[in-house]
Design a protein around this motif. Structure first.
Motif, short mmCIF file in Angstrom:
data_model
loop_
_atom_site.label_atom_id
_atom_site.label_comp_id
_atom_site.label_asym_id
_atom_site.label_seq_id
_atom_site.Cartn_x
_atom_site.Cartn_y
_atom_site.Cartn_z
N THR A 196 0.88 -1.25 0.06
CA THR A 196 0.01 -0.02 -0.08
C THR A 196 0.88 1.19 -0.12
O THR A 196 1.91 0.94 0.55
N ARG A 197 0.42 2.18 -0.88
CA ARG A 197 1.22 3.47 -0.68
C ARG A 197 -0.03 4.53 -0.35
O ARG A 197 -0.93 4.64 -0.76
N ARG A 198 0.58 5.58 0.49
CA ARG A 198 -0.20 6.76 0.87
C ARG A 198 0.73 8.11 0.57
O ARG A 198 1.67 8.02 1.18
N ILE A 199 -0.07 8.79 -0.07
CA ILE A 199 0.48 10.42 -0.26
C ILE A 199 -0.42 11.22 0.37
O ILE A 199 -1.67 11.39 -0.08
N ALA A 200 0.30 12.33 0.87
CA ALA A 200 -0.61 13.41 1.50
C ALA A 200 0.04 14.64 1.58
O ALA A 200 1.25 14.88 1.63
N VAL A 201 -0.59 16.00 1.15
CA VAL A 201 -0.09 17.13 1.12
C VAL A 201 -0.85 17.82 1.79
O VAL A 201 -2.42 17.95 1.45
N GLU A 202 -0.51 18.61 3.07
CA GLU A 202 -1.42 19.37 3.90
C GLU A 202 -2.05 20.66 2.83
O GLU A 202 -3.25 20.77 3.17
N HIS A 203 -1.11 21.18 2.06
CA HIS A 203 -1.31 22.52 1.17
C HIS A 203 -0.68 22.71 0.16
O HIS A 203 0.49 22.56 0.32
N ILE A 204 -1.30 22.89 -0.99
CA ILE A 204 -0.59 23.14 -2.21
C ILE A 204 -1.35 24.52 -2.79
O ILE A 204 -2.48 24.73 -3.08
N GLN A 205 -0.27 25.28 -3.38
CA GLN A 205 -0.97 26.48 -3.97
C GLN A 205 0.19 26.82 -5.28
O GLN A 205 1.39 26.60 -5.13
N LEU A 206 -0.58 26.99 -6.26
CA LEU A 206 0.26 27.28 -7.59
C LEU A 206 -0.31 28.66 -8.21
O LEU A 206 -1.66 28.83 -7.95
N ASP A 207 0.49 29.51 -8.83
CA ASP A 207 0.14 30.66 -9.13
C ASP A 207 0.89 31.04 -10.49
O ASP A 207 2.24 30.72 -10.47
N GLY A 208 0.11 31.32 -11.48
CA GLY A 208 0.73 31.67 -12.68
C GLY A 208 0.64 30.75 -13.98
O GLY A 208 0.59 31.15 -15.40
N PRO A 209 0.46 29.21 -13.92
CA PRO A 209 0.21 28.45 -14.86
C PRO A 209 -1.13 28.88 -15.70
O PRO A 209 -2.05 29.16 -14.98
N ASP A 210 -1.13 28.80 -17.12
CA ASP A 210 -2.14 29.01 -17.91
C ASP A 210 -2.82 27.28 -18.08
O ASP A 210 -2.58 26.66 -19.01
N PHE A 211 -3.40 26.95 -17.17
CA PHE A 211 -4.26 25.65 -16.88
C PHE A 211 -5.05 25.37 -18.39
O PHE A 211 -5.14 24.41 -18.96
N ALA A 212 -5.67 26.21 -18.65
CA ALA A 212 -6.58 26.11 -20.13
C ALA A 212 -5.84 25.92 -21.30
O ALA A 212 -5.99 24.99 -22.13
N SER A 213 -4.39 26.44 -21.43
CA SER A 213 -3.65 26.25 -22.50
C SER A 213 -3.11 24.96 -22.42
O SER A 213 -2.96 24.28 -23.48
N GLU A 214 -2.90 24.63 -21.20
CA GLU A 214 -2.34 23.00 -21.11
C GLU A 214 -3.33 22.13 -21.29
O GLU A 214 -2.89 21.18 -22.12
N VAL A 215 -4.69 22.35 -21.12
CA VAL A 215 -5.56 21.40 -21.05
C VAL A 215 -5.71 21.24 -22.94
O VAL A 215 -5.71 20.35 -23.67
N ALA A 216 -5.81 22.25 -23.53
CA ALA A 216 -5.97 22.78 -24.88
C ALA A 216 -4.68 21.94 -25.57
O ALA A 216 -5.06 20.84 -26.58
N SER A 217 -3.39 22.04 -25.14
CA SER A 217 -2.33 21.34 -25.69
C SER A 217 -2.50 19.70 -25.67
O SER A 217 -2.08 19.28 -26.52
N LEU A 218 -3.05 19.42 -24.37
CA LEU A 218 -3.30 17.89 -24.06
C LEU A 218 -3.91 17.52 -25.06
O LEU A 218 -4.08 16.27 -25.71
N ILE A 219 -5.21 17.95 -25.29
CA ILE A 219 -6.35 17.46 -26.09
C ILE A 219 -5.84 17.53 -27.64
O ILE A 219 -6.22 16.47 -28.29
N GLN A 220 -5.24 18.73 -27.98
CA GLN A 220 -4.62 18.53 -29.47
C GLN A 220 -3.49 17.64 -29.70
O GLN A 220 -3.52 17.17 -30.86
N SER A 221 -2.50 17.65 -28.75
CA SER A 221 -1.25 17.00 -29.35
C SER A 221 -0.71 16.03 -28.38
O SER A 221 0.20 15.07 -28.74
N GLY A 222 -1.26 15.82 -27.00
CA GLY A 222 -0.90 15.06 -26.12
C GLY A 222 0.23 15.45 -25.51
O GLY A 222 0.72 14.63 -24.43
N HIS A 223 0.81 16.71 -25.55
CA HIS A 223 1.91 17.15 -24.88
C HIS A 223 1.58 18.44 -24.26
O HIS A 223 0.53 19.35 -24.50
N LEU A 224 2.12 18.83 -23.07
CA LEU A 224 1.88 19.98 -22.26
C LEU A 224 2.55 21.04 -23.04
O LEU A 224 3.81 21.01 -23.54
N VAL A 225 2.07 22.32 -22.94
CA VAL A 225 2.50 23.75 -23.73
C VAL A 225 3.61 23.94 -22.80
O VAL A 225 3.58 24.08 -21.59
#
Length: 448
Positions: A196-225
């Motif tokens: 069994t493996r357990r992974i836990a993170v109390e808090h995560i904060q990300l600022d700056g990434p363009d998540f929508a462009s990353e999703v679009a790139s994955l849908i269109q090419s399978g790679h992250l922009v």
């Protein structure tokens, strides 16, 4: 004043008739909107509910027992409230706010459940059918969302026996070209395979990434922009465990600034602890006589994506029990699009390392003695005598270091005639006393 009394019943009648008229108009508009929505769902998709009531001025609605189904997934919500409905066929449907309670999303491979989903200023993509006269409708990657809050999320993936829970997740400024924000509280993942493996993170904060462009790139090419937004990441209380603790980090911070071809990153890991996996599956920690590693790590790097090149200046490791390491290095053949194969492809162009010892040297000598079934002090004295009489300056420097590690920091320079594979570094260092190996590697060892 008495003349106004006869007008009061008339005023009440007007208000009653007016409110009935507004409600009737709102109900008709809601029914028409539901009909249009159902017509746009496409083959095999259905939308049903127990009750539907319009909200003020037909700008919203309240649904109960909602079910949406298509061939790929089913969504069920006990309660859905929409408000601030505007938009058109060109710009997409705009929803000022939408709140769903007791939500469950089911696919063939997984199930997601949430206590509540609250979205603010959502723009749904245009779902009009494509014709020769109209543009292609926007895809899921073209959603625009100002704020979204997801409470008590649980993801179950039976095939991999994986469960993921998130206490609270907030996303802000989602949309193509936007610098987004993500905030997660109490992330926990459990993989119920053996072991069994357990992974836990109390808090995560990300600022700056363009998540929508990353999703679009994955849908269109399978790679992250490759993004050029400045980005920061902050993680607190990271833990990985199995039948015993494996890894803990109190705090991780990363900042990144990118251009079209270059990335500059600065990463700090505070109070990182790694445990040995045990005598049944020994690790390098066991080989050196430790059951865990504790320390702080700082990495400052500049990456040239076009050349597959990374410059480290510096990488530092501060381990109070073992010692301190500082590394400046040039690496090439870095596979930025597939970082998992770095050990196979990455090469060292040059490197300079400084080691300030606290206990590691004595642990290594003891381990070498045990592997030869020799008394530790006897082996140590023989090794020191051999190094002291060596014709090679690097070996004599190694002897001075082993004689008094705390007084003589060890400096290692590597300037190979041609880049050497990263995985071969350990082999090269173990053969440092062989001139036929050391010379082509440009390997020198010194002590100040």
């Amino acid at each position: 004043m008495k003349k106004l009394y006869p007008a009061i019943p008339l005023l009440i009648l007007v208000l009653l008739v007016g409110s009935w008229g507004v409600h009737h108009f709102a109900q008709r508009r809601l029914e028409a909107g539901i009909a249009d929505f159902r017509a746009s769902l496409g083959p095999g998709a259905t939308f049903s509910y127990a009750t539907a009531r319009p909200r003020t001025l037909a700008r919203g609605a309240h649904f109960t027992a909602v079910t949406y189904h298509n061939p790929a997934m089913t969504l069920v919500a006990a309660d859905v409230r929409l408000g601030g409905l505007t938009g058109n066929n060109v710009q997409g449907e705009k929803i000022g706010s939408i709140v769903l309670r007791d939500v469950k999303v089911m696919t063939q491979d997984s199930t997601i459940s949430l206590d509540q989903v609250a979205l603010g200023n959502l723009v749904m993509p245009n779902t009009a059918r494509v014709t020769a006269e109209t543009a292609r409708p926007l895809g899921f990657d073209s959603l625009v969302l100002d704020t979204g809050t997801f409470t008590n999320l649980h993801l179950a993936i039976p095939a991999s026996q994986t469960d993921v829970t998130i206490g609270r997740m907030t996303i802000g400024q989602y949309g193509l070209g936007r610098s987004s924000h993500l905030d997660l509280e109490k992330l926990a993942t459990q993989i119920n395979l053996t072991p069994t493996r357990r992974i836990a993170v109390e808090h995560i904060q990300l600022d700056g990434p363009d998540f929508a462009s990353e999703v679009a790139s994955l849908i269109q090419s399978g790679h992250l922009v490759h993004e050029r937004h400045p980005q920061t990441m902050d993680l607190k209380k990271v833990e990985i465990a199995s039948t015993h603790p494996m890894l803990q980090i109190d705090h991780v911070t990363t900042s990144r600034f990118s251009t079209e071809t270059e990335d500059k990153m600065d990463t700090n890991l505070t109070n990182l602890t790694l445990w040995s996996t045990g005598t049944d599956n020994p690790s390098i920690l066991n080989a050196f006589g430790y059951d865990h590693f504790t320390g702080n790590i700082h990495v400052n790097s500049t990456s040239d994506r076009s050349a597959g090149h990374v410059h480290l200046e510096p990488l530092t490791v501060e381990a109070p029990e073992m010692g301190n390491l500082s590394v400046v290095a040039e690496l090439d053949q870095i596979p930025f699009d597939d970082m998992a194969i770095i050990p196979e492809t990455a090469r060292i162009v040059s490197a300079a390392m400084t080691w300030e010892d606290r206990s590691l040297a004595s642990h290594i000598v003891a381990g070498l003695a045990r592997s030869r079934n020799t008394d530790v002090e006897t082996y140590r004295q023989g090794l020191l005598a051999m190094l002291a009489t060596s014709d090679d300056a690097s070996m004599r420097a190694m002897g001075r270091f082993l004689q008094s590690p705390q007084d003589h920091p060890l400096q290692i320079a590597l300037r190979p005639m041609k880049p050497v594979n990263l995985m071969m570094l350990g082999v090269a260092l173990s053969m440092a006393g062989d001139p036929s190996v050391a010379a082509p590697l440009g390997l020198t060892i010194s002590t100040p």
